[in-house]
Design an enzyme around this catalytic site. Structure first.
Site, PDB file in Angstrom:
ATOM      1  N   GLU A  47     -13.276   5.837 -18.366  1.00 24.39           N
ATOM      2  CA  GLU A  47     -13.761   4.536 -18.843  1.00 24.39           C
ATOM      3  C   GLU A  47     -15.075   4.167 -18.161  1.00 24.39           C
ATOM      4  OE1 GLU A  47     -11.329   1.148 -19.243  1.00 24.39           O
ATOM      5  OE2 GLU A  47      -9.557   2.262 -19.917  1.00 24.39           O
ATOM      6  N   GLU A  64      -4.574  -3.370 -13.820  1.00 24.20           N
ATOM      7  CA  GLU A  64      -4.478  -3.658 -15.254  1.00 24.20           C
ATOM      8  C   GLU A  64      -4.028  -2.419 -16.020  1.00 24.20           C
ATOM      9  OE1 GLU A  64      -7.667  -4.189 -18.866  1.00 24.20           O
ATOM     10  OE2 GLU A  64      -8.151  -5.178 -16.962  1.00 24.20           O
ATOM     11  N   HIS A  65      -4.504  -1.252 -15.609  1.00 29.94           N
ATOM     12  CA  HIS A  65      -4.085   0.000 -16.246  1.00 29.94           C
ATOM     13  C   HIS A  65      -2.645   0.350 -15.898  1.00 29.94           C
ATOM     14  CE1 HIS A  65      -7.725   1.832 -18.123  1.00 29.94           C
ATOM     15  NE2 HIS A  65      -8.300   0.886 -17.421  1.00 29.94           N
TER      16      HIS A  65
END
Length: 521
Positions: free
Chosen positions: A212, A135-136
């Protein structure tokens, strides 16, 4: 209360020979005073002029609510009419198995995205976190567009490109103007099919993902619910965290990401969904142009089959007295997404409701547990939740409480469950039905939530369940149905418990287990 158009007061005001009794002496008020006498049928048509004439003055005139209520009355639509008039969701399947679904609303904007049946449940201990890492990487450039060019393309359209990963789903979506739909679909196809996965970018994203993970550690609600899954589904894939452990973020290689894409990004597990000002036929044409090349075959016909995830009644405690508040979740095994039991369980959760210190209403809140929380200062907040997956679920209550009120809050939370299983009334169920309907309709407040709803429904059910059908299912729920279904899932079942913070007062597990039934004579 606004007066009805047919009431004697309105008729008298509209047919009176004397001017309107206006006390406001502002210039705007003088304009209103000089308006000619109007028949009743013209009042609603003329009120727009009257509003503009008085826009600079205070709206204290007694006729204002009357005129506005007339206008509202003309345009009012019943709840049933609004449900029956909802746009249809059209569904088309391409030759390779990819499904295309859309809802056309005629807006000037639209949301289009790709929903994929892949998430942390499809990962192993070794590559847990690969989906989140991808996703990143998705927005760090494609084979055709480097990162800078991709960002410029999105910004030049004034679009919003985003993604998320859950335990069973991954989504890449874009909100943009309707006229830019073809470009949006093209960019999405590149992001999903042609992500560059540059080694230098992968190394750069490691530090971002690790940062994160550190930030999530400070979000105690996320920590508590992750621990709940880890203990409830221990030893199974549903126990994996979506973000994965820090060791995975440090050790994942480019080949791990490529293998994940090749294993799970298959056409039959993808849905191209759109909502807003979109034409379904145009969307199908764009899908054929950009996604017809997506593979539907697995290497060696090794189609991944999800292993069943067993539920284990258990507990995990992470005590830290330095935290100001305790975060606690208790849950039992719930229904799967496609189970017919899910609607009564959703009504049951709506009966328990939610609460936060910022709520108004105090002891007059409709939820019994919320009233107790206010009167006895039991907690800072609580919410009933139901996380449903393809073959199982978690039905529970999450609350945040002071360290001295944990025992009482746990007692009354389990008491609320027992009431659902034994003594729930028609008035409780009626309130729960109404709250659930309002929640379902209120969630679909834009093209992005609607598009997300379409994508998840197609993956879970194979079709989009319309709001009218949800409404009919909710109306069919009776108190006996709630009692029977809650007894099936809650009564005398072993719960899973996760607790974080100053939790010394949390009862022993055996005591919490014994509160899952009542001995009544």
């Amino acid at each position: 209360m606004p007066l009805l158009a047919s009431s004697p007061e309105v008729l008298q005001l509209c047919s009176a020979k004397t001017p309107f009794p206006i006390k406001d002496k502002s210039p705007s008020a003088e304009k209103v005073k000089s308006l000619p006498k109007l028949p009743l049928k013209d009042v609603a048509q003329k009120h727009q002029l009257w509003v503009s004439a008085t826009s600079s003055s205070s709206f204290s005139h007694p006729m204002m609510p009357i005129l506005l209520s007339l206008r509202r009355g003309q345009a009012s639509v019943s709840y049933a009419q609004s449900l029956s008039g909802a746009p249809e969701t059209r569904l088309t399947t391409l030759d390779n198995g990819l499904r295309v679904a859309s809802e056309e609303t005629g807006h000037a904007t639209c949301t289009v995205g790709l929903w994929i049946g892949a998430g942390s449940r499809y990962e192993s201990e070794k590559n847990n976190g690969a989906g989140f890492f991808l996703e990143h990487m998705a927005f760090k450039g494609t084979k055709k567009h480097p990162q800078t060019a991709l960002e410029q393309q999105v910004e030049s359209m004034g679009a919003h490109l985003s993604a998320y990963t859950s335990r069973e789903h991954t989504a890449y979506y874009m909100k943009t103007l309707t006229k830019d739909l073809p470009k949006a679909v093209e960019l999405l196809s590149e992001v999903v099919q042609s992500c560059s996965l540059n080694e230098a970018e992968i190394e750069q994203q490691r530090s971002v993902v690790l940062r994160e993970l550190e930030e999530v550690e400070s979000n105690l609600q996320e920590v508590c619910l992750d621990l709940l899954h880890a203990t409830a589904f221990q030893g199974t894939a549903l126990g994996h965290s979506v973000l994965g452990p820090s060791s995975s973020a440090r050790n994942l290689t480019r080949q791990d990401l490529v293998d994940y894409i090749n294993s799970h990004y298959k056409a039959p597990r993808m849905v191209l969904a759109a909502a807003g000002g979109v034409s379904h036929d145009e969307l199908v044409g764009l899908a054929k142009s950009h996604f017809s090349g997506v593979s539907f075959e697995y290497e060696g016909d090794a189609v991944p089959v999800l292993s069943p995830c067993r539920f284990t009644g258990s507990e995990v405690r992470m005590r830290d007295d330095a935290f100001p508040l305790a975060h606690i979740a208790i849950a039992v095994e719930g229904a799967s997404a496609a189970s017919p039991d899910i609607v009564p369980l959703m009504v049951a959760n709506a009966i328990i409701g939610s609460y936060d210190l910022t709520y108004g209403g105090g002891k007059h809140l409709s939820s019994r547990l919320a009233r107790l929380a206010v009167e006895d200062n039991l907690c800072h907040s609580f919410q009933a939740f139901h996380s449903s997956y393809s073959d199982t679920g978690l039905l529970g209550i999450y609350f945040v409480a002071d360290k001295n009120n944990i025992d009482d809050m746990m007692h009354w939370s389990q008491n609320a469950w027992m009431n659902l299983c034994t003594t729930v009334t028609e008035s409780d169920v009626a309130r729960g039905r109404n709250a659930l309907k309002a929640s379902l309709v209120g969630q679909l407040n834009g093209t992005t939530p609607i598009c997300d709803d379409i994508g998840r429904h197609i993956l879970n059910y194979g079709r989009r369940i319309p709001i009218a059908e949800w409404d009919a299912r909710i109306d069919a729920v009776t108190p006996k149905m709630v009692r029977d279904i809650c007894c099936k899932y809650i009564y005398d079942k072993c719960p899973a418990v996760a607790a974080v913070g100053p939790i010394e007062q949390l009862p022993d597990y055996n005591r919490m287990r014994s509160a899952m039934y009542w001995l009544r004579f």
